[in-house]
Design a protein around this motif. Structure first.
Motif: not given
Length: 388
Positions: A288-299, A301-313
């Motif tokens: 939006s024109g003000s405030g912040c937004s966030a996006s999540l990316r799954v970097d 995965t493996w059996q029983g787990g995962f790793q992810a990154t969140v970008t805050v803009t």
């Protein structure tokens, strides 16, 4: 690590130690300068850690440059057979190594710390690394134990060498043979055991990473349960670095830390990058024109787990001094480790606020945090964001 004993045998230990001692201390270098001496070293952070070149397995040139939080390998000439010992172990460490001890707040110097001590359970460490596109090497911790209380002049430890392999390339493998697997610090590890006159227990991460945080006791308790160590033994040093067989220039420890108060330090502002992003696209709440937004990316995965990154803009026209994000995990999933933020959870709901050092985000700027988790990855999760 000084694995030269594996190549030359115990019989020549005394002569080698004498020669090495002469070079080791003569090879001291300033924190600002490049170290090319075979066993050259220097202290960083006012003596809290020591950076060492430790080129023990080759006569070819190796040069490293210390930084305020680690080091970079600038030159790593030559190669050795990949079915034998590596060329060297350039590393940064906390504690004592062949009488060379860190001093600033170091509870291991000079007499180690017994694993039965309550203080031992409060020791944690964190590292972030970067890797070049070529070469044959492992990226690993080397954590040493002596059977009896050591002195400042103790050389080779006689108890155990606990290695934690975060990544490796080529056909290299740890000493000995694989004896099982273990789930520790939010990851699955292949466990290897061998002997070099002392026990060598290696934990090889099934899903490579460039960043890790863990308590030393979490691995040592597994070692003890397998009969390869004892709580009566003494921790003498915690080292992080690389064992190159071929090449090695470009390897770097970008951040290394040890805490002794029970807190697990974050892996720094550089999230793990060793695994390429999966096909899951980032998902976010609309800017939006003000405030912040966030996006999540799954970097990854493996059996029983995962790793992810969140970008805050920051979508606004002025800086924000803090932020808060929220999203939901799949049923049964949980976060095992998070860096560059502070998380609170309630069931499947996760709220993450900024860390003390990344709350200020410039207009149209961004920052990131990352995490590893157990269970199903939050593919398609849509974080919300608000300034705080």
């Amino acid at each position: 690590m000084n694995r030269f004993l594996k190549a030359i045998g115990i019989a020549t230990l005394l002569g080698v130690l004498t020669a090495m001692g002469a070079v080791f201390f003569a090879g001291q270098a300033s924190a600002a300068g490049q170290i090319c001496e075979q066993y050259g070293s220097t202290s960083i952070q006012s003596g809290r850690y020591i950076v060492q070149n430790n080129r023990w397995g080759t006569s070819s040139t190796q040069c490293i440059t210390p930084t305020t939080s680690g080091f970079t390998v600038d030159q790593a000439d030559g190669s050795v057979a990949t079915n034998g010992a590596p060329k060297s172990y350039p590393s940064v460490y906390y504690g004592c190594h062949y009488g060379n001890c860190s001093t600033n707040g170091d509870i291991l110097s000079p007499n180690g710390l017994q694993a039965s001590s309550s203080a031992f359970s409060r020791i944690s460490t964190s590292v972030s690394m970067t890797y070049p596109s070529s070469g044959t090497y492992d990226a690993s911790y080397d954590i040493w134990f002596n059977k009896s209380q050591p002195t400042a002049t103790t050389g080779q430890n006689d108890g155990a060498e606990l290695m934690v392999w975060l990544n490796h390339t080529g056909s290299i493998q740890p000493i000995g043979s694989k004896v099982g697997t273990a789930s520790i610090a939010g990851a699955t590890w292949d466990v290897w055991y061998g002997s070099s006159g002392w026990n060598v227990i290696s934990y090889v991460r099934q899903q490579p990473t460039s960043s890790a945080s863990f308590s030393v006791a979490s691995f040592w308790s597994d070692v003890v349960s397998r009969g390869y160590g004892s709580t009566s033994w003494y921790l003498t040093s915690i080292q992080a670095g690389f064992e190159p067989w071929v090449g090695g220039a470009g390897l770097a420890v970008t951040n290394f830390s040890v805490t002794t108060d029970g807190a697990t330090p974050p892996p720094t502002s550089n999230p793990p990058t060793s695994n390429p992003p999966t096909s899951n696209p980032p998902t976010s709440n609309p800017p939006s024109g003000s405030g912040c937004s966030a996006s999540l990316r799954v970097d990854s995965t493996w059996q029983g787990g995962f790793q992810a990154t969140v970008t805050v803009t920051n979508n606004g026209s002025s800086a924000i001094s803090g932020w808060r994000t929220a999203f939901s995990l799949p049923s049964g999933a949980s976060i095992s480790n998070l860096w560059n933020g502070t998380a609170t959870t309630s069931g499947s709901s996760v709220t993450v606020t900024n860390a003390s050092y990344n709350g200020n985000v410039a207009a149209k700027g961004s920052t990131t945090y990352g995490f590893t988790g157990n269970g199903t990855a939050p593919s398609g999760a849509t974080p919300t964001c608000s300034p705080s």
